[in-house]
Design a protein around this motif. Sequence first.
Motif, mmCIF file in Angstrom:
data_model
loop_
_atom_site.group_PDB
_atom_site.id
_atom_site.type_symbol
_atom_site.label_atom_id
_atom_site.label_comp_id
_atom_site.label_asym_id
_atom_site.label_seq_id
_atom_site.Cartn_x
_atom_site.Cartn_y
_atom_site.Cartn_z
ATOM 1 N N MET A 1 22.215 -14.479 6.409
ATOM 2 C CA MET A 1 20.917 -14.581 5.761
ATOM 3 C C MET A 1 20.468 -13.198 5.327
ATOM 4 O O MET A 1 20.615 -12.228 6.056
ATOM 5 C CB MET A 1 19.891 -15.188 6.727
ATOM 6 N N THR A 2 19.940 -13.093 4.120
ATOM 7 C CA THR A 2 19.401 -11.837 3.625
ATOM 8 C C THR A 2 17.973 -12.063 3.136
ATOM 9 O O THR A 2 17.530 -13.199 2.958
ATOM 10 C CB THR A 2 20.247 -11.276 2.468
ATOM 11 N N ALA A 3 17.256 -10.968 2.944
ATOM 12 C CA ALA A 3 15.877 -11.055 2.472
ATOM 13 C C ALA A 3 15.691 -10.123 1.290
ATOM 14 O O ALA A 3 16.276 -9.042 1.245
ATOM 15 C CB ALA A 3 14.914 -10.689 3.601
ATOM 16 N N ARG A 4 14.865 -10.542 0.365
ATOM 17 C CA ARG A 4 14.532 -9.710 -0.781
ATOM 18 C C ARG A 4 13.100 -9.216 -0.645
ATOM 19 O O ARG A 4 12.202 -9.986 -0.276
ATOM 20 C CB ARG A 4 14.693 -10.497 -2.093
ATOM 21 N N VAL A 5 12.884 -7.962 -0.960
ATOM 22 C CA VAL A 5 11.540 -7.405 -0.961
ATOM 23 C C VAL A 5 11.380 -6.505 -2.189
ATOM 24 O O VAL A 5 12.354 -5.915 -2.669
ATOM 25 C CB VAL A 5 11.217 -6.594 0.316
ATOM 26 N N ARG A 6 10.162 -6.417 -2.650
ATOM 27 C CA ARG A 6 9.841 -5.466 -3.715
ATOM 28 C C ARG A 6 8.987 -4.351 -3.105
ATOM 29 O O ARG A 6 7.945 -4.610 -2.497
ATOM 30 C CB ARG A 6 9.090 -6.136 -4.854
ATOM 31 N N VAL A 7 9.451 -3.128 -3.287
ATOM 32 C CA VAL A 7 8.749 -1.948 -2.796
ATOM 33 C C VAL A 7 8.322 -1.116 -3.994
ATOM 34 O O VAL A 7 9.119 -0.872 -4.911
ATOM 35 C CB VAL A 7 9.640 -1.113 -1.851
ATOM 36 N N VAL A 8 7.083 -0.684 -3.988
ATOM 37 C CA VAL A 8 6.552 0.177 -5.050
ATOM 38 C C VAL A 8 6.091 1.486 -4.435
ATOM 39 O O VAL A 8 5.408 1.490 -3.396
ATOM 40 C CB VAL A 8 5.386 -0.507 -5.795
ATOM 41 N N SER A 9 6.465 2.587 -5.057
ATOM 42 C CA SER A 9 5.999 3.913 -4.665
ATOM 43 C C SER A 9 5.037 4.411 -5.732
ATOM 44 O O SER A 9 5.343 4.366 -6.924
ATOM 45 C CB SER A 9 7.177 4.877 -4.523
ATOM 46 N N TYR A 10 3.864 4.923 -5.290
ATOM 47 C CA TYR A 10 2.820 5.241 -6.257
ATOM 48 C C TYR A 10 1.950 6.389 -5.746
ATOM 49 O O TYR A 10 1.292 6.263 -4.711
ATOM 50 C CB TYR A 10 1.945 4.010 -6.484
ATOM 51 N N ASN A 11 1.956 7.494 -6.483
ATOM 52 C CA ASN A 11 0.963 8.544 -6.252
ATOM 53 C C ASN A 11 -0.267 8.158 -7.056
ATOM 54 O O ASN A 11 -0.246 8.175 -8.293
ATOM 55 C CB ASN A 11 1.502 9.905 -6.697
ATOM 56 N N ASP A 32 5.710 -6.357 -2.306
ATOM 57 C CA ASP A 32 5.550 -6.747 -0.901
ATOM 58 C C ASP A 32 5.038 -5.564 -0.092
ATOM 59 O O ASP A 32 4.248 -5.733 0.833
ATOM 60 C CB ASP A 32 6.889 -7.217 -0.328
ATOM 61 N N VAL A 33 5.535 -4.368 -0.448
ATOM 62 C CA VAL A 33 5.126 -3.132 0.220
ATOM 63 C C VAL A 33 4.786 -2.104 -0.849
ATOM 64 O O VAL A 33 5.554 -1.901 -1.790
ATOM 65 C CB VAL A 33 6.247 -2.566 1.127
ATOM 66 N N LEU A 34 3.631 -1.472 -0.692
ATOM 67 C CA LEU A 34 3.212 -0.392 -1.585
ATOM 68 C C LEU A 34 3.125 0.887 -0.757
ATOM 69 O O LEU A 34 2.356 0.958 0.205
ATOM 70 C CB LEU A 34 1.860 -0.717 -2.209
ATOM 71 N N VAL A 144 13.805 2.527 4.063
ATOM 72 C CA VAL A 144 13.424 2.730 2.669
ATOM 73 C C VAL A 144 12.430 3.879 2.653
ATOM 74 O O VAL A 144 11.366 3.795 3.271
ATOM 75 C CB VAL A 144 12.783 1.473 2.051
ATOM 76 N N ALA A 145 12.775 4.963 1.959
ATOM 77 C CA ALA A 145 11.915 6.144 1.900
ATOM 78 C C ALA A 145 11.461 6.360 0.467
ATOM 79 O O ALA A 145 12.268 6.257 -0.466
ATOM 80 C CB ALA A 145 12.660 7.376 2.398
ATOM 81 N N ALA A 146 10.195 6.662 0.289
ATOM 82 C CA ALA A 146 9.669 6.866 -1.057
ATOM 83 C C ALA A 146 8.598 7.933 -1.024
ATOM 84 O O ALA A 146 7.856 8.055 -0.045
ATOM 85 C CB ALA A 146 9.093 5.566 -1.611
ATOM 86 N N GLY A 147 8.517 8.696 -2.109
ATOM 87 C CA GLY A 147 7.475 9.705 -2.134
ATOM 88 C C GLY A 147 7.456 10.549 -3.374
ATOM 89 O O GLY A 147 8.309 10.434 -4.259
ATOM 90 N N ASP A 148 6.451 11.398 -3.405
ATOM 91 C CA ASP A 148 6.301 12.425 -4.430
ATOM 92 C C ASP A 148 6.958 13.680 -3.876
ATOM 93 O O ASP A 148 6.441 14.317 -2.962
ATOM 94 C CB ASP A 148 4.818 12.648 -4.708
ATOM 95 N N LEU A 149 8.108 14.033 -4.442
ATOM 96 C CA LEU A 149 8.881 15.170 -3.938
ATOM 97 C C LEU A 149 8.468 16.496 -4.584
ATOM 98 O O LEU A 149 8.881 17.562 -4.126
ATOM 99 C CB LEU A 149 10.375 14.943 -4.159
#
Length: 222
Positions: A1-11, A32-34, A144-149
């Motif tokens: 079983m797998t799961a799909r998610v949508r992740v958005v990164s936003y400054n 799903d995750v911001l 899952v890592a996201a950011g303003d570098l």
Amino acid sequence: MTARVRVVSYNIHSSKDDLRALAAVVADLAPDVLIVQEGARRFRWRQKNATLADRLRMVVGGGGLWSLGNLVLTTLRVRVLETRDVRYPLVPGHHMRGAVFATCAVPGARFVVTGSHLSTDPAVRPVQAAAWRAEMRGSDLPVVAAGDLNAEPGDPTWAAVADGLHIAGTAPTHPSSGPRRAIDGVFVDKRIEVASFRVVDSEQARRASDHLPIAVDLVLPD
């Protein structure tokens, strides 16, 4: 079983721009995750971040003051099981920086999301990036890592964060009025499949912030 998610990164530029446009952009993306950079971190920060979440029809998962403005928002599909905040060592003359971590669960999978906003100083950024990556290694779950570098691909900052991770994609995100610099990034565990990557450039997105958002659709392992 797998799961799909949508992740958005936003400054979100400290909510200084068109908040109606911001809400419309996020609603269209339906994450799903911001993962937010430049959320509220000072006076009445809890109330301000809760108000932001309500405006975006999401809930606060973690972050704020103690993560230095890094914030995780989620829909009710996502359960946040644990959160923690990290502060990087203070460099005199520079802003304090940090990161937020949230352990999340959706039907079929658990994973960790983390967000950070790194220094504008090229001497400081790679050190913060390495510290952020070291904190990620403490988790056995897919990350899952996201950011303003504040740096573009090819800078040592990207290599430090990407060590052992996949870069989900690259495209210019800043300034939103005429994007020229790819300074925002999403990095994923090698166990995660990146189904899609896109930077959202629209009239609304250009009004909403000085950065454009990144949206990734991910397939998580069970």
